[in-house]
Design an enzyme around this catalytic site. Structure first.
Site, PDB file in Angstrom:
ATOM      1  N   LYS A 116       0.810  -1.217   0.000  1.00 15.16           N
ATOM      2  CA  LYS A 116       0.000   0.000   0.000  1.00 15.16           C
ATOM      3  C   LYS A 116       0.850   1.278   0.000  1.00 15.16           C
ATOM      4  O   LYS A 116       0.496   2.259  -0.641  1.00 15.16           O
ATOM      5  CB  LYS A 116      -0.969  -0.007   1.180  1.00 15.16           C
ATOM      6  CG  LYS A 116      -2.126  -0.985   1.015  1.00 15.16           C
ATOM      7  CD  LYS A 116      -3.205  -0.714   2.047  1.00 15.16           C
ATOM      8  CE  LYS A 116      -4.510  -1.415   1.755  1.00 15.16           C
ATOM      9  NZ  LYS A 116      -4.476  -2.857   1.703  1.00 15.16           N
ATOM     10  N   GLU A 200      -3.098   7.554   7.231  1.00 11.09           N
ATOM     11  CA  GLU A 200      -3.737   8.524   6.342  1.00 11.09           C
ATOM     12  C   GLU A 200      -4.962   9.108   7.007  1.00 11.09           C
ATOM     13  O   GLU A 200      -5.423   8.634   8.038  1.00 11.09           O
ATOM     14  CB  GLU A 200      -4.047   7.891   4.968  1.00 11.09           C
ATOM     15  CG  GLU A 200      -5.020   6.751   5.001  1.00 11.09           C
ATOM     16  CD  GLU A 200      -5.153   6.021   3.645  1.00 11.09           C
ATOM     17  OE1 GLU A 200      -4.227   6.047   2.815  1.00 11.09           O
ATOM     18  OE2 GLU A 200      -6.221   5.412   3.450  1.00 11.09           O
ATOM     19  N   GLU A 288      -6.364   1.520  -3.046  1.00  6.29           N
ATOM     20  CA  GLU A 288      -5.423   0.465  -3.411  1.00  6.29           C
ATOM     21  C   GLU A 288      -5.872  -0.118  -4.736  1.00  6.29           C
ATOM     22  O   GLU A 288      -6.986   0.125  -5.187  1.00  6.29           O
ATOM     23  CB  GLU A 288      -5.391  -0.644  -2.344  1.00  6.29           C
ATOM     24  CG  GLU A 288      -6.711  -1.389  -2.214  1.00  6.29           C
ATOM     25  CD  GLU A 288      -6.588  -2.714  -1.471  1.00  6.29           C
ATOM     26  OE1 GLU A 288      -5.464  -3.224  -1.332  1.00  6.29           O
ATOM     27  OE2 GLU A 288      -7.635  -3.249  -1.064  1.00  6.29           O
TER      28      GLU A 288
HETATM   29  P1  ADP Z   1     -12.513  -8.384  -2.435  1.00  2.00           P
HETATM   30  O1  ADP Z   1     -13.259  -7.185  -2.857  1.00  2.00           O
HETATM   31  O2  ADP Z   1     -12.116  -9.232  -3.609  1.00  2.00           O
HETATM   32  O3  ADP Z   1     -13.158  -9.137  -1.322  1.00  2.00           O
HETATM   33  P2  ADP Z   1     -10.777  -7.428  -0.379  1.00  2.00           P
HETATM   34  O4  ADP Z   1      -9.668  -6.474  -0.532  1.00  2.00           O
HETATM   35  O5  ADP Z   1     -11.963  -7.094   0.433  1.00  2.00           O
HETATM   36  O6  ADP Z   1     -11.204  -7.804  -1.860  1.00  2.00           O
HETATM   37  O7  ADP Z   1     -10.258  -8.823   0.161  1.00  2.00           O
HETATM   38  C1  ADP Z   1      -8.937  -9.219  -0.050  1.00  2.00           C
HETATM   39  C2  ADP Z   1      -8.844 -10.732  -0.048  1.00  2.00           C
HETATM   40  O8  ADP Z   1      -9.279 -11.211   1.216  1.00  2.00           O
HETATM   41  C3  ADP Z   1      -9.733 -11.364  -1.091  1.00  2.00           C
HETATM   42  O9  ADP Z   1      -8.918 -11.841  -2.113  1.00  2.00           O
HETATM   43  C4  ADP Z   1     -10.418 -12.516  -0.408  1.00  2.00           C
HETATM   44  O10 ADP Z   1      -9.902 -13.759  -0.820  1.00  2.00           O
HETATM   45  C5  ADP Z   1     -10.076 -12.353   1.031  1.00  2.00           C
HETATM   46  N1  ADP Z   1     -11.309 -12.171   1.789  1.00  2.00           N
HETATM   47  C6  ADP Z   1     -12.311 -11.299   1.575  1.00  2.00           C
HETATM   48  N2  ADP Z   1     -13.267 -11.438   2.475  1.00  2.00           N
HETATM   49  C7  ADP Z   1     -12.866 -12.424   3.301  1.00  2.00           C
HETATM   50  C8  ADP Z   1     -13.399 -13.046   4.457  1.00  2.00           C
HETATM   51  N3  ADP Z   1     -14.557 -12.695   4.965  1.00  2.00           N
HETATM   52  N4  ADP Z   1     -12.696 -14.009   5.040  1.00  2.00           N
HETATM   53  C9  ADP Z   1     -11.530 -14.362   4.568  1.00  2.00           C
HETATM   54  N5  ADP Z   1     -10.964 -13.834   3.491  1.00  2.00           N
HETATM   55  C10 ADP Z   1     -11.607 -12.891   2.860  1.00  2.00           C
HETATM   56  P1  ADP Z   2      -7.861  -3.890   2.253  1.00  2.00           P
HETATM   57  O1  ADP Z   2      -6.602  -4.215   1.513  1.00  2.00           O
HETATM   58  O2  ADP Z   2      -7.922  -4.539   3.569  1.00  2.00           O
HETATM   59  O3  ADP Z   2      -9.059  -4.092   1.380  1.00  2.00           O
HETATM   60  P2  ADP Z   2      -8.342  -1.020   1.894  1.00  2.00           P
HETATM   61  O4  ADP Z   2      -7.319   0.043   1.873  1.00  2.00           O
HETATM   62  O5  ADP Z   2      -8.972  -1.368   0.599  1.00  2.00           O
HETATM   63  O6  ADP Z   2      -7.733  -2.318   2.583  1.00  2.00           O
HETATM   64  O7  ADP Z   2      -9.459  -0.595   2.943  1.00  2.00           O
HETATM   65  C1  ADP Z   2     -10.503  -1.449   3.319  1.00  2.00           C
HETATM   66  C2  ADP Z   2     -11.690  -0.632   3.747  1.00  2.00           C
HETATM   67  O8  ADP Z   2     -11.369   0.240   4.841  1.00  2.00           O
HETATM   68  C3  ADP Z   2     -12.232   0.302   2.676  1.00  2.00           C
HETATM   69  O9  ADP Z   2     -13.131  -0.332   1.820  1.00  2.00           O
HETATM   70  C4  ADP Z   2     -12.892   1.388   3.515  1.00  2.00           C
HETATM   71  O10 ADP Z   2     -14.176   0.976   3.951  1.00  2.00           O
HETATM   72  C5  ADP Z   2     -11.998   1.493   4.714  1.00  2.00           C
HETATM   73  N1  ADP Z   2     -10.984   2.556   4.537  1.00  2.00           N
HETATM   74  C6  ADP Z   2      -9.736   2.404   4.071  1.00  2.00           C
HETATM   75  N2  ADP Z   2      -9.060   3.583   4.065  1.00  2.00           N
HETATM   76  C7  ADP Z   2      -9.919   4.505   4.528  1.00  2.00           C
HETATM   77  C8  ADP Z   2      -9.817   5.923   4.793  1.00  2.00           C
HETATM   78  N3  ADP Z   2      -8.701   6.597   4.569  1.00  2.00           N
HETATM   79  N4  ADP Z   2     -10.910   6.552   5.284  1.00  2.00           N
HETATM   80  C9  ADP Z   2     -12.046   5.865   5.542  1.00  2.00           C
HETATM   81  N5  ADP Z   2     -12.190   4.554   5.335  1.00  2.00           N
HETATM   82  C10 ADP Z   2     -11.136   3.870   4.841  1.00  2.00           C
HETATM   83 MG    MG Z   3      -9.521  -3.133  -0.401  1.00  2.00          MG
END
Ligand code: ADP
Ligand code: ADP
Ligand code: MG
Length: 662
Positions: A116, A200, A288
């Site tokens: 990230k 952030e 991301e």
């Molecule tokens: P996505 O939108 O594809 O779920 P996320 O960033 O939320 O992407 O999730 C990252 C990864 O974590 C996904 O590739 C998925 O395999 C895994 N993941 C998502 N939800 C769950 C969960 N409830 N339990 C375990 N693994 C999860």
């Molecule tokens: P992951 O790799 O676990 O999916 P993300 O960076 O995509 O991590 O963040 C997961 C979730 O956390 C987002 O979908 C959002 O709901 C929340 N989030 C992440 N960054 C922020 C932010 N700067 N402000 C508010 N919510 C955030």
């Molecule tokens: Mg995400």
């Protein structure tokens, strides 16, 4: 085109990829762990290879074992699905070295976007709008504090290697930074083996909106529009939709343009997703990039008519993108709900076991991506997703209505599941208005969700169905009594008293052609159905609208499930009703003196010590199981007598963790 591909995954996504491969005339190879030898994805493949023991580290994450399976079967390419090795650049590189095609982006793009901190810097350089913050790994708490004060509270501490919502903490003040910094680091270290965190700005009441991009290896990049994934629990998506009810054409275009800029900057090829957080003024900020097929890709498929897996395979085989940006057409609305084996009434505790009944719904505009079958098992070794339910409609309201109906008709028994919770979200007025934010679940369901106490907007209809079903059952029983004299058959009176949520309702039922007419104090209802006694799904047209309800005998009551509500309804004839003994309406709380581990797992933390007084609902422990951290709460008030395990312990199912004073 490839003749044979291997799918390095399990569950619904493995089945999903195979479906497209079959359509394209490509042979498929499944891999499976010993726990999955009878899994659906194994049966669906042309060939299957066992790659090791149940824990993913020795099977689905074992690059060595997967490469061996590829050599053994002669597969030319590998689709990694999502999760597991899908964003592992070392895996993609190793395949390249072996002369095998990775159906995904180039390893350099995975590397650039997998971290990230690195991806945020890169995005900023590419002209993409990023969340204000400090994109550097933090050395210590003091630095975290000074960075947080500079940015201004509230802030978010995030794991650089994060994914799946892990390693994220929100802080509103210095104290929360002090605790959040350490716990985010610890979680990042244990989940990803990489404890680096950064900070952030926390965007308040935001919406999560992401852009699906598609790029080939000849420099063509397009986007397929957005998905909104604001319905989240603990930063993990629960319900997704396309399009977003929030975006206007201008914002959509600006986000699409930036997503394409970023994909170009990392020389992306394959399907990928650029995630943004969007504030109330429609300012959007890059979060991301996920360099894989996303769980929620079906909503894009249903609105664009494209098959993303087919496009990924064609791109990996070196083909050009078959369409230009202006050829992308979107129609209607699609919603996806993730069906999990978890119990919303008990802190969303995951549930493992045998699927005694499993019957997904069918219907217009309904798609089910499933990885299980009736009689199969939900294993403790993997994440608890059972299936994805996706509906498509001409507009959002139709997609919602179809989703509601499909959820009501989704039959799962044997493990706990979140279907009633999903139905309650879909039926929530705020959801229907499209007034979403990532805080929706926390705000609207602050105490979790218990279907037994959920509201229902049409109780009279539940009464009508309850009366109709018991009337039907009695009629059938009366008709089956032998030796009845013609003209003097036993008749069933149509008068019933239905006791729903402790209230008595009078209903008079008459059988008519194709169903029942019911008259009640609250009004009359026409129920048209071919329901058979004993069938748990009650499909009907009631007063002209289609409906599905679940009706099951539960000792002397009828368990009715509809639109998120589950109630044990008592139906009596009027004489019996006069003498009715009021039955306890709710199961008594668990008065057991022992808190046992509900499943095998790792004890992460204990919130209590001996002597501590706790109230029902208070956190007792956190157990990691089925890839999730689960908070175990007290089911009753009491005083802790002893604790029998400590953080770091591996727990077996039913192992005693805490003992209460008698
Ligand atoms: P996505 O939108 O594809 O779920 P996320 O960033 O939320 O992407 O999730 C990252 C990864 O974590 C996904 O590739 C998925 O395999 C895994 N993941 C998502 N939800 C769950 C969960 N409830 N339990 C375990 N693994 C999860
Ligand atoms: P992951 O790799 O676990 O999916 P993300 O960076 O995509 O991590 O963040 C997961 C979730 O956390 C987002 O979908 C959002 O709901 C929340 N989030 C992440 N960054 C922020 C932010 N700067 N402000 C508010 N919510 C955030
Ligand atoms: Mg995400």
């Amino acid at each position: 085109m490839f003749k044979k591909i291997l799918i390095a995954n399990r569950g619904e996504i493995a089945c999903r990829v195979m479906r497209t491969a079959r359509k394209m005339g490509i042979k498929t190879v499944a891999v499976y762990s010993e726990a999955d030898k009878d899994a659906l994805h194994v049966g669906e493949a042309d060939e299957a290879v066992c790659i090791g023991p149940p824990p993913s580290s020795g099977s689905y994450l074992s690059i060595k074992n997967i490469i061996r399976a590829i050599r053994h079967t002669g597969a030319e390419a590998v689709h990694p699905g999502y999760g597991f090795l899908s964003e592992n650049a070392a895996f993609a590189r190793k395949l390249a070295k072996e002369g095998i095609v990775f159906i995904g982006p180039p390893p350099a793009a995975i590397d650039a976007m997998g971290d990230k901190i690195r991806s945020k810097k890169l995005a900023k350089k590419a002209g993409v709008s990023t969340v204000p913050g400090y994109a550097e790994s933090l050395k210590d708490v003091d630095q975290a504090l000074s960075v947080s004060r500079d940015i201004g509270y509230p802030i978010m501490i995030k794991a650089s290697a994060g994914g799946g919502g892990k390693g994220i903490r929100i802080a509103h003040d210095d104290d929360q930074v002090r605790t959040g910094f350490h716990s985010a680091m610890r979680e990042a270290e244990s989940s990803f083996g990489d404890g680096r965190v950064f900070i952030e700005k926390f965007i308040e009441n935001p919406r999560h909106i992401e852009i699906q991009v598609l790029a080939d290896s000849h420099g063509n990049v397009i986007h397929l529009g957005e998905r909104e994934c604001s319905i989240q629990r603990r930063h993990q998506k629960v319900i997704e939709e396309a399009p977003s009810p929030f975006l206007d054409a201008k914002t959509r275009k600006a986000m699409g343009d930036q997503a394409i800029m970023l994909a170009r900057a990392v020389k992306y090829a394959s399907a990928g997703t650029v995630e943004f957080i969007v504030d109330a003024e429609r300012n959007f900020y890059f979060l991301e990039m996920n360099t894989r097929l996303q769980v929620e890709h079906p909503v894009t498929e249903l609105t664009t008519g494209l098959d993303l897996v087919e496009l990924m395979i064609r791109i990996a085989a070196g083909e050009h993108l078959p369409l230009r940006q202006e050829d992308v057409k979107r129609s209607g609305w699609a919603i996806e709900a993730r069906i999990y084996a978890e119990d919303p009434a008990r802190g969303f505790m995951p549930s493992a076991g045998r699927l005694r009944r499993y019957q997904p719904p069918v219907g217009d505009g309904v798609r089910v991506d499933t990885g299980v079958y009736e009689g199969g098992d939900i294993s403790v070794h993997y994440d608890p997703m059972i299936a994805k339910l996706i509906t498509h409609g001409h507009d959002r309201n139709e997609a919602i209505a179809r989703m509601g109906l499909a959820l009501d008709g989704f039959l799962i028994r044997g493990v706990s599941h979140n279907i009633a919770f999903l139905a309650a979200i879909l039926a929530h007025p705020r959801f229907v208005q499209g007034n979403l934010s990532t805080a929706f679940i926390a705000e609207e369901f602050p105490n979790g969700f218990d279907p037994a106490s959920a509201p229902h907007d049409d109780p009279a209809m539940l009464v009508a169905v309850a009366a109709a079903s018991i009337h039907h059952a009695y009629q059938q029983r009366a008709a089956s009594i032998s030796g009845q004299v013609s003209g003097h058959e036993r008749r069933v009176h149509g008068d019933w008293v239905v006791i729903l949520k402790g209230e008595n309702h009078q209903a008079t039922v008459s059988s008519v052609d194709g169903g029942f007419d019911i008259s009640m104090d609250e009004g009359a209802h026409k129920v048209r159905t071919d329901w058979k006694v004993g069938e748990p799904l009650f499909h009907a047209v009631i007063d002209g609208s289609e409906l599905c309800m679940q009706v099951e005998r539960n000792v002397i009551k009828y368990r009715m499930t509809h639109a998120g509500l589950q109630d044990d309804v008592l139906v009596l004839n009027p004489d019996a009703a006069k003498f009715q003994a009021i039955m306890p309406t709710k199961a008594p709380p668990d008065a057991s003196r022992l808190l046992r581990s509900p499943m095998p797992g790792l004890l992460i933390s204990l919130a209590v010590r001996p002597g501590r007084q706790v109230k029902a609902g208070e956190e007792l422990a956190v157990i990691e199981a089925m890839k999730m951290e689960n908070i175990v709460c007290a089911e009753r008030d009491g005083v802790i007598k002893a604790v029998h395990a400590e953080p770091g312990d591996r727990l077996t199912a039913d192992q005693v963790i805490i003992e209460f004073e008698p």
